[in-house]
Design an enzyme around this catalytic site. Structure first.
Site, PDB file in Angstrom:
ATOM      1  N   TYR A  94       0.818  -1.037   0.082  1.00  0.00           N
ATOM      2  CA  TYR A  94       0.020  -0.217  -0.091  1.00  0.00           C
ATOM      3  C   TYR A  94       0.724   1.283  -0.001  1.00  0.00           C
ATOM      4  CZ  TYR A  94      -4.527  -2.357   0.322  1.00  0.00           C
ATOM      5  OH  TYR A  94      -5.367  -3.417  -0.068  1.00  0.00           O
ATOM      6  N   GLU A 136      -8.628  -7.579   4.095  1.00  0.00           N
ATOM      7  CA  GLU A 136      -7.776  -8.402   3.629  1.00  0.00           C
ATOM      8  C   GLU A 136      -7.278  -9.453   4.831  1.00  0.00           C
ATOM      9  OE1 GLU A 136      -5.302  -6.014   0.940  1.00  0.00           O
ATOM     10  OE2 GLU A 136      -7.049  -5.465   0.174  1.00  0.00           O
TER      11      GLU A 136
HETATM   12  C1  HEM Z   1      -6.575   2.241  -1.498  1.00  0.00           C
HETATM   13  C2  HEM Z   1      -5.846   1.602  -2.368  1.00  0.00           C
HETATM   14  C3  HEM Z   1      -6.517   0.803  -3.613  1.00  0.00           C
HETATM   15  C4  HEM Z   1      -7.661   0.846  -4.138  1.00  0.00           C
HETATM   16  C5  HEM Z   1      -8.772   1.585  -3.894  1.00  0.00           C
HETATM   17  C6  HEM Z   1      -7.952  -0.331  -5.041  1.00  0.00           C
HETATM   18  C7  HEM Z   1      -8.627  -0.730  -5.807  1.00  0.00           C
HETATM   19  C8  HEM Z   1      -8.808  -1.631  -6.825  1.00  0.00           C
HETATM   20  C9  HEM Z   1      -9.823  -2.032  -7.468  1.00  0.00           C
HETATM   21  C10 HEM Z   1     -11.122  -1.285  -7.710  1.00  0.00           C
HETATM   22  C11 HEM Z   1      -9.825  -3.072  -8.025  1.00  0.00           C
HETATM   23  C12 HEM Z   1     -10.649  -3.859  -9.164  1.00  0.00           C
HETATM   24  C13 HEM Z   1     -11.258  -4.954  -8.199  1.00  0.00           C
HETATM   25  C14 HEM Z   1     -12.040  -6.052  -9.193  1.00  0.00           C
HETATM   26  O1  HEM Z   1     -11.437  -6.609 -10.214  1.00  0.00           O
HETATM   27  O2  HEM Z   1     -13.193  -6.199  -9.013  1.00  0.00           O
HETATM   28  C15 HEM Z   1      -8.381  -3.665  -7.886  1.00  0.00           C
HETATM   29  C16 HEM Z   1      -7.528  -4.617  -8.235  1.00  0.00           C
HETATM   30  C17 HEM Z   1      -6.487  -4.961  -8.036  1.00  0.00           C
HETATM   31  N1  HEM Z   1      -5.413  -4.302  -7.283  1.00  0.00           N
HETATM   32 FE1  HEM Z   1      -6.071  -2.637  -6.087  1.00  0.00          FE
HETATM   33  N2  HEM Z   1      -6.465  -1.120  -4.951  1.00  0.00           N
HETATM   34  C18 HEM Z   1      -5.830  -0.448  -4.141  1.00  0.00           C
HETATM   35  C19 HEM Z   1      -4.672  -1.011  -3.793  1.00  0.00           C
HETATM   36  C20 HEM Z   1      -3.854  -2.003  -4.375  1.00  0.00           C
HETATM   37  C21 HEM Z   1      -2.285  -2.145  -4.052  1.00  0.00           C
HETATM   38  C22 HEM Z   1      -1.720  -1.556  -2.740  1.00  0.00           C
HETATM   39  C23 HEM Z   1      -2.018  -3.089  -4.987  1.00  0.00           C
HETATM   40  C24 HEM Z   1      -0.579  -3.609  -5.156  1.00  0.00           C
HETATM   41  C25 HEM Z   1       0.403  -2.868  -5.579  1.00  0.00           C
HETATM   42  C26 HEM Z   1      -3.113  -3.238  -5.799  1.00  0.00           C
HETATM   43  C27 HEM Z   1      -3.184  -4.237  -6.874  1.00  0.00           C
HETATM   44  C28 HEM Z   1      -4.295  -4.602  -7.398  1.00  0.00           C
HETATM   45  C29 HEM Z   1      -4.201  -5.900  -8.424  1.00  0.00           C
HETATM   46  C30 HEM Z   1      -3.087  -6.332  -9.094  1.00  0.00           C
HETATM   47  C31 HEM Z   1      -5.484  -5.876  -8.824  1.00  0.00           C
HETATM   48  C32 HEM Z   1      -6.063  -6.939  -9.689  1.00  0.00           C
HETATM   49  C33 HEM Z   1      -5.903  -6.647 -11.364  1.00  0.00           C
HETATM   50  C34 HEM Z   1      -6.485  -7.735 -12.066  1.00  0.00           C
HETATM   51  O3  HEM Z   1      -7.533  -7.777 -12.415  1.00  0.00           O
HETATM   52  O4  HEM Z   1      -5.687  -8.649 -12.494  1.00  0.00           O
HETATM   53  N3  HEM Z   1      -4.123  -2.626  -5.487  1.00  0.00           N
HETATM   54  N4  HEM Z   1      -7.982  -2.783  -6.875  1.00  0.00           N
END
Ligand code: HEM
Length: 140
Positions: A94, A136
């Site tokens: 994060y 998580e």
């Molecule tokens: C407050 C912080 C964050 C928010 C608001 C956020 C938001 C999201 C959202 C909306 C999705 C899509 C979920 C879905 O498929 O239904 C997602 C997926 C993902 N997030 Fe985050 N995220 C955050 C932090 C992070 C961090 C810290 C990482 C890693 C460095 C990360 C990596 C990913 C990855 C790899 C995916 C999946 C992409 C895929 O579909 O393969 N996210 N996140």
């Protein structure tokens, strides 16, 4: 978890329209910054859809618009946490997004991002991050 300060809520609300109008620019810039500085982030996104910047942008805007009614986002946050857990996102990741996202906001919005605005969005980001980290932790 500490509540967001009234000042932070006010600033997030007042900057939400500018963030919304530039959200995809900001999140595209965020990924550029993050993959440049933290190459270990890259493999986590290997299966991410092309529109991942839009997906993240929509989530950030929804957050800013619901900053006083975060209960409305709970189901969405639950789904994000579940997806994160499938990919093994960890609390330490994060800070990569924090630095990259806040830097991107500054890059795109420029002088509109005063120290006060930066401080408010830093606080707001970490509040949201901690909600996700807690969800998580339970899923892991
Ligand atoms: C407050 C912080 C964050 C928010 C608001 C956020 C938001 C999201 C959202 C909306 C999705 C899509 C979920 C879905 O498929 O239904 C997602 C997926 C993902 N997030 Fe985050 N995220 C955050 C932090 C992070 C961090 C810290 C990482 C890693 C460095 C990360 C990596 C990913 C990855 C790899 C995916 C999946 C992409 C895929 O579909 O393969 N996210 N996140």
């Amino acid at each position: 978890m500490d509540q967001l300060s009234a000042k932070t809520i006010e600033i997030v609300k007042s900057t939400a329209p500018a963030i919304k109008a530039n959200s995809e620019k900001i999140t595209s810039r965020m990924y550029e910054r993050m993959f440049g500085k933290y190459p270990d982030a890259k493999p986590l996104f290997k299966n991410a859809p092309k529109n991942q910047p839009q997906i993240l942008a929509r989530a950030i805007v929804a957050y800013a618009e619901n900053i006083e009614n975060l209960g409305a986002l709970d189901a969405a946050l639950e789904r994000i946490a579940a997806r994160h857990v499938e990919i093994s996102i960890l609390p330490e990741h994060y800070s990569w997004v924090a630095e990259s996202l806040l830097g991107a906001v500054k890059d795109v919005l420029g002088d509109a991002v005063t120290d006060e605005v930066n401080k408010a969005w830093t606080e707001a980001y970490w509040y949201l991050a901690n909600v996700l980290i807690e969800k998580e932790k339970k899923l892991y």
